[in-house]
Structures are given as C-alpha cells and as structure tokens.
Design a protein around this motif. Structure first.
Motif, PDB file in Angstrom:
ATOM      1  N   LEU A 114      -0.469   2.154  -8.459  1.00 38.85           N
ATOM      2  CA  LEU A 114       0.347   2.458  -7.286  1.00 38.85           C
ATOM      3  C   LEU A 114       0.851   3.890  -7.278  1.00 38.85           C
ATOM      4  O   LEU A 114       0.789   4.565  -6.254  1.00 38.85           O
ATOM      5  N   TYR A 115       1.376   4.328  -8.404  1.00 36.49           N
ATOM      6  CA  TYR A 115       2.024   5.642  -8.477  1.00 36.49           C
ATOM      7  C   TYR A 115       1.526   6.401  -9.705  1.00 36.49           C
ATOM      8  O   TYR A 115       0.730   5.894 -10.477  1.00 36.49           O
ATOM      9  N   GLY A 116       2.084   7.604  -9.861  1.00 32.71           N
ATOM     10  CA  GLY A 116       1.785   8.393 -11.057  1.00 32.71           C
ATOM     11  C   GLY A 116       0.662   9.380 -10.865  1.00 32.71           C
ATOM     12  O   GLY A 116       0.149   9.939 -11.832  1.00 32.71           O
ATOM     13  N   TYR A 117       0.271   9.631  -9.613  1.00 28.58           N
ATOM     14  CA  TYR A 117      -0.777  10.611  -9.334  1.00 28.58           C
ATOM     15  C   TYR A 117      -0.159  11.967  -8.994  1.00 28.58           C
ATOM     16  O   TYR A 117       0.951  12.030  -8.465  1.00 28.58           O
ATOM     17  N   PRO A 118      -0.880  13.069  -9.280  1.00 23.45           N
ATOM     18  CA  PRO A 118      -0.329  14.408  -8.996  1.00 23.45           C
ATOM     19  C   PRO A 118      -0.005  14.623  -7.519  1.00 23.45           C
ATOM     20  O   PRO A 118       0.860  15.423  -7.184  1.00 23.45           O
ATOM     21  N   ASP A 119      -0.700  13.909  -6.627  1.00 21.85           N
ATOM     22  CA  ASP A 119      -0.465  14.093  -5.188  1.00 21.85           C
ATOM     23  C   ASP A 119       0.414  12.990  -4.591  1.00 21.85           C
ATOM     24  O   ASP A 119       0.345  12.714  -3.393  1.00 21.85           O
ATOM     25  N   ASP A 120       1.268  12.343  -5.421  1.00 26.38           N
ATOM     26  CA  ASP A 120       2.150  11.297  -4.895  1.00 26.38           C
ATOM     27  C   ASP A 120       3.024  11.795  -3.747  1.00 26.38           C
ATOM     28  O   ASP A 120       3.323  11.040  -2.808  1.00 26.38           O
ATOM     29  N   GLY A 121       3.449  13.040  -3.803  1.00 28.64           N
ATOM     30  CA  GLY A 121       4.257  13.611  -2.722  1.00 28.64           C
ATOM     31  C   GLY A 121       3.521  13.538  -1.400  1.00 28.64           C
ATOM     32  O   GLY A 121       4.077  13.126  -0.367  1.00 28.64           O
ATOM     33  N   GLU A 122       2.237  13.926  -1.424  1.00 29.69           N
ATOM     34  CA  GLU A 122       1.428  13.894  -0.203  1.00 29.69           C
ATOM     35  C   GLU A 122       1.115  12.459   0.214  1.00 29.69           C
ATOM     36  O   GLU A 122       1.148  12.117   1.401  1.00 29.69           O
ATOM     37  N   ARG A 123       0.811  11.597  -0.756  1.00 32.21           N
ATOM     38  CA  ARG A 123       0.462  10.208  -0.447  1.00 32.21           C
ATOM     39  C   ARG A 123       1.605   9.502   0.294  1.00 32.21           C
ATOM     40  O   ARG A 123       1.390   8.815   1.293  1.00 32.21           O
ATOM     41  N   PHE A 124       2.827   9.701  -0.199  1.00 35.82           N
ATOM     42  CA  PHE A 124       3.941   8.993   0.429  1.00 35.82           C
ATOM     43  C   PHE A 124       4.525   9.756   1.612  1.00 35.82           C
ATOM     44  O   PHE A 124       5.171   9.142   2.469  1.00 35.82           O
ATOM     45  N   ALA A 125       4.265  11.055   1.697  1.00 36.56           N
ATOM     46  CA  ALA A 125       4.565  11.782   2.940  1.00 36.56           C
ATOM     47  C   ALA A 125       3.724  11.171   4.060  1.00 36.56           C
ATOM     48  O   ALA A 125       4.221  10.893   5.165  1.00 36.56           O
ATOM     49  N   PHE A 126       2.447  10.941   3.759  1.00 31.39           N
ATOM     50  CA  PHE A 126       1.552  10.300   4.731  1.00 31.39           C
ATOM     51  C   PHE A 126       2.079   8.910   5.103  1.00 31.39           C
ATOM     52  O   PHE A 126       2.130   8.550   6.285  1.00 31.39           O
ATOM     53  N   PHE A 127       2.473   8.125   4.112  1.00 32.06           N
ATOM     54  CA  PHE A 127       2.938   6.763   4.381  1.00 32.06           C
ATOM     55  C   PHE A 127       4.173   6.771   5.278  1.00 32.06           C
ATOM     56  O   PHE A 127       4.263   5.995   6.240  1.00 32.06           O
ATOM     57  N   ASN A 128       5.137   7.667   5.001  1.00 36.36           N
ATOM     58  CA  ASN A 128       6.349   7.758   5.818  1.00 36.36           C
ATOM     59  C   ASN A 128       6.002   8.083   7.273  1.00 36.36           C
ATOM     60  O   ASN A 128       6.518   7.449   8.200  1.00 36.36           O
ATOM     61  N   LYS A 129       5.122   9.065   7.470  1.00 29.70           N
ATOM     62  CA  LYS A 129       4.742   9.446   8.831  1.00 29.70           C
ATOM     63  C   LYS A 129       3.926   8.340   9.492  1.00 29.70           C
ATOM     64  O   LYS A 129       4.092   8.056  10.686  1.00 29.70           O
ATOM     65  N   ALA A 130       3.049   7.704   8.716  1.00 28.30           N
ATOM     66  CA  ALA A 130       2.192   6.649   9.271  1.00 28.30           C
ATOM     67  C   ALA A 130       3.014   5.469   9.782  1.00 28.30           C
ATOM     68  O   ALA A 130       2.698   4.885  10.832  1.00 28.30           O
TER      69      ALA A 130
END
Length: 477
Positions: free
Chosen positions: A98-114
């Motif tokens: 689920l988490y722990g990837y270097p791009d988590d900031g981008e992944r969940f930025a996308f989720f928030n906007k989505a």
C-alpha cells in the motif's frame, strides 16, 4: 444524511492495520443509524480477484496532476450493504503493498484530487466527506482552494480523523505547486509549511471543519510535546474543533460463539476456552498443558508497541511458568529479538512472523493474557478483541488503552485487565507477575473471563457519537 468515507485502506479488501479495520466496520454501524455512508478507496493490485471480479465499472475521466492529466477509472461494489467506490490508476496503484514508495506524495495527491473529481459522476452527493489519516489530508485543502467557487462543492463539509499522529505524510515543498497547483500562499506556518516541507496531515487539521481522533485520552495527549509529534502546538490552537471518539470493533466479525476460525466456539465458558488453548498448543508445537498460562502478542512489531520493554524482561518472563505466542511482522530488530528467544526457549515461545486473520483469532481465543505495553496507543483494537474472546489484557495506561482497560482491584472486585503507568520494564514485569498470581485462582479467573466477554466494545455507542457529530456540522450554515 450522506457521508463519504475517503481512506487508503479497508477490510476486507486491503489493510495494513487498525485503520483498515475501522473503515471496514464503522460504516456498517452508521448504516444502522440511518446514515447513508459510502467509502472510496484506491484500487490496489493487492485486492483479491474475488472482489475485483464483482466490481462494476461506472466511469472514467482525467485528473489534473500538475501539468499532466492522469487517467482515473471508478468502479463500484456493494459489500455487506455498504457501497464502496474504487479509484483505478495502474501507474499509481498496480504495485505490491500500500505505502512506502518514493512517489507516495504523488500517488496520494492523485487520490485526493480523484476523489473530488469523481463526485459529480457518482449517484451520490455527500453532505460530509470524512477523511482518514495523512493519505486524505489534502482533500480539505483542495476543497478550500481549487473547488470553493464551484457550486457543486460549496455545501460539502469535512471531518478529518487522526488514527495515528506519527505518520503525517511529509513531502518536499515542490509537491505544493507541481502536483496540487497551489500558490505559495499555502506554504506558510499556519497552513501547510512544516520545517521546510509540506505536511498532508497538517493540511487536514487546519482546513477540515472538525478533527477527531480515536480515543478521548489520545485527543488530550496529542496536545502535549511528548505525544504531539511536532504538531502539538497546532493541535492546542485548534482544540476547539478537536474531538475524541473511541474506536469499537465489529461484534459480528469478532464473536467467539460464531467465529469459524476457532477450534471450539464458546460464549464465556472457561472450559471451552481451554479446549481452544490445547488445540493452539498442538498446532504451534508447544507442550500441551491447559494449566500453563499463555501470554500472546498479536501486533505490528514496532517500537510504538513497547517491545523494547518486553526485550528487557523476556529472559525473566520465559523463566516463569508460562508460554508465549507472538504473531506479526515489523522492524527487523524486534523480529531478530524474538527469533533469538524462540531459539533459546523452543518449548516456551512460539514465533509466527506473518499476519493472517484466522490464526490471529485462534490466538485470541486460546490465550489467557494479551500483552500490549505500548509507548503510545491512539486507541488500540487488540485489547478490545482480546476482551471479546475472554483473554485478559495487560496494558500500559496510555491513549485508548487507558480508556478501555480498568485495572483489576481484588478488594472491590472491579476491573477488566491489568495495567501499569510508567514506561518501565520492571513495572511491566511486576504487572505480569501480578496477573499470573490471580490466574492461579480459577474461580476468580473464571469470573474475570466472563466479565470480559460481556463487555460491549462494539461500534454501537461510538457510531451514534459520529452521527451526532455529522448532524452538528450539517446544522452549521
């Protein structure tokens, strides 16, 4: 009353801890309170195909992330009478874990906007979006900035729940403009700035209409530096909108009378509980003896869980007339520590370095005592599940552990467990020995087990508190 839960995980689809358990169970109890509650999650690769095959495609659209536009598909699944929506993007979510990837900031930025972009496509316009932990902290920020002039979003309010203040979603300043298209006006101390970075959880605290956490004691503790994780000053400033509502557990899922994972079902019978103990000893290769008390740990193996205290006294503990069962994974140093002691005491300590629900239930049912000496604990579900199965908790008096476990008093015959106040290994050892001394009195112990199994730690009471909180927010014009 329409409420949308936005979260990064939920049982039974995918979970890494207590957050997933809460999102999987609380909505069911809110539904009983006549709240139309639905849940939106990322569509991870780890979700079982059994669920994926039942999902119904709704729509797809493009989500603006900085200068790019990313595909977003929305699927829907009704599970146990609750509607779940899944946000699909293979670039961000088709990967293990689920988490722990270097791009988590981008992944969940996308989720928030989505989540926000998806709302006009759903057959559901929420009065409230209830956001959970750092993964959804930026939803309220985006509502305040990018969406506030859009009439569709103007009446939507937000509740933000802190399940664990330690994990905050801290990312470089560049995320602000490159992913969210937010102006530098948001990079100030009273908004998103956090020691030169931006902080998703801080965004949730600052911009949501109300902030909750998962026990009343934790809501107080996090306003002080020791527990505040560098956000205590902000939480003191925002305490007018901070509430503590105690987590519950799903009494249908955790029911020793009906649990299919158990060797023998029971209500509050010590003799039937002991049959589970004997079968557990057999399965784990421990010497079979129903009179030997089993102390269990079912936990993420992390510093937060007080395992450095356990390490200091484990030799002495395992020289007592006990057996220990440990289930969980986590930090290497604690996994190695338990491996060493399992090698040293093969007939005393059963180590199971994985997590699997069915064996967890067998351990809860087959143990006599449940050990949870946490450094801090926002709520804790382990002690509540243990009580449900008549397994008596030994805890440190912090956060939700303090709110749910009343130390046994032999003079008043009150209490449902054993506890200690100071973060001290010898205080823990003294409390364990005290519990073991009462275990020898079978009549008293039988009464303790019966009392534990009769406690109501279901979501009934807390779900009503949430409903009242939502109503309070809706009534504010």
């Amino acid at each position: 009353m329409k409420v949308l839960y936005a979260a990064a995980e939920s049982a039974p689809f995918v979970q890494s801890g207590g957050l997933g358990e809460v999102i999987g169970s609380l909505p069911k109890y809110l539904k009983k309170q006549q709240v139309d509650v639905r849940v939106i999650l990322p569509k991870y690769e780890d979700i079982n195909d059994v669920f994926k095959d039942k999902m119904k495609y709704i729509t797809d659209f493009l989500v603006p992330i900085g200068w790019r536009k990313q595909y977003c598909g929305i699927s829907k699944l009704i599970h146990e009478n609750i509607t779940f929506y899944f946000v699909d993007n293979e670039y961000y979510f088709k990967r293990k874990g689920l988490y722990g990837y270097p791009d988590d900031g981008e992944r969940f930025a996308f989720f928030n906007k989505a989540v926000l972009e998806a709302l006009p496509y759903l057959d559901f316009t929420p009065d409230i979006i209830h956001c959970h932990d750092w993964h959804t902290g930026m939803l309220s920020v985006l509502l305040d900035s990018n969406y506030k002039n859009n009439p569709f979003y103007q009446n939507i309010k937000t509740v933000y729940s802190i399940h664990n203040l330690k994990y905050q979603g801290v990312f470089p300043r560049s995320v602000l403009t490159e992913l969210f298209n937010l102006s530098e006006n948001y990079f100030v101390t009273d908004k998103l700035e956090f020691y030169g970075d931006i902080n998703f959880m801080k965004g949730g605290i600052v911009f949501s209409n109300l902030v909750t956490t998962v026990s009343k004691s934790y809501a107080e503790e996090i306003k002080y530096p020791y527990f505040g994780e560098n956000l205590d000053g902000l939480l003191r400033q925002k305490e007018y909108k901070l509430r503590g509502i105690l987590n519950g557990i799903d009494f249908e899922k955790f029911d020793p009378q009906k649990d299919k994972n158990l060797f023998v079902n029971y209500k509050n019978s010590l003799s039937k509980k002991n049959k589970n103990k004997i079968k557990l000893q057999e399965q784990l290769g421990l010497p079979v003896n129903e009179n030997t008390p089993i102390i269990s740990i079912v936990s993420r193996l992390a510093n937060q869980k007080g395992l450095d205290l356990v390490e200091r006294i484990l030799d002495e503990m395992l020289n007592l007339d006990i057996q220990m069962v440990v289930l969980g994974t986590g930090e290497k140093k604690y996994e190695d520590m338990f491996k060493y002691f399992a090698y040293k005491y093969p007939t005393k300590l059963s180590l199971n370095l994985y997590f699997e629900g069915s064996i967890a239930q067998k351990i809860y049912a087959g143990s006599d005592l449940f050990l949870m000496p946490s450094l801090f604990e926002p709520c804790g579900l382990g002690q509540l599940i243990a009580l449900r199965y008549g397994t008596i908790p030994i805890v440190r008096e912090t956060g939700g552990l303090k709110d749910t476990i009343v130390p046994f008093n032999e003079y008043t015959d009150k209490g449902n467990g054993f506890s200690f106040a100071n973060y001290n290994a010898h205080e823990l050892l003294f409390t364990i020995k005290r519990a073991l001394s009462f275990y020898q009195d079978k009549k008293l112990w039988s009464k303790l087990v019966e009392r534990a199994t009769k406690e109501d730690n279901s979501w009934e009471k807390s779900s009503l508190e949430y409903k009242n909180l939502y109503q309070e927010l809706i009534d504010i014009k």
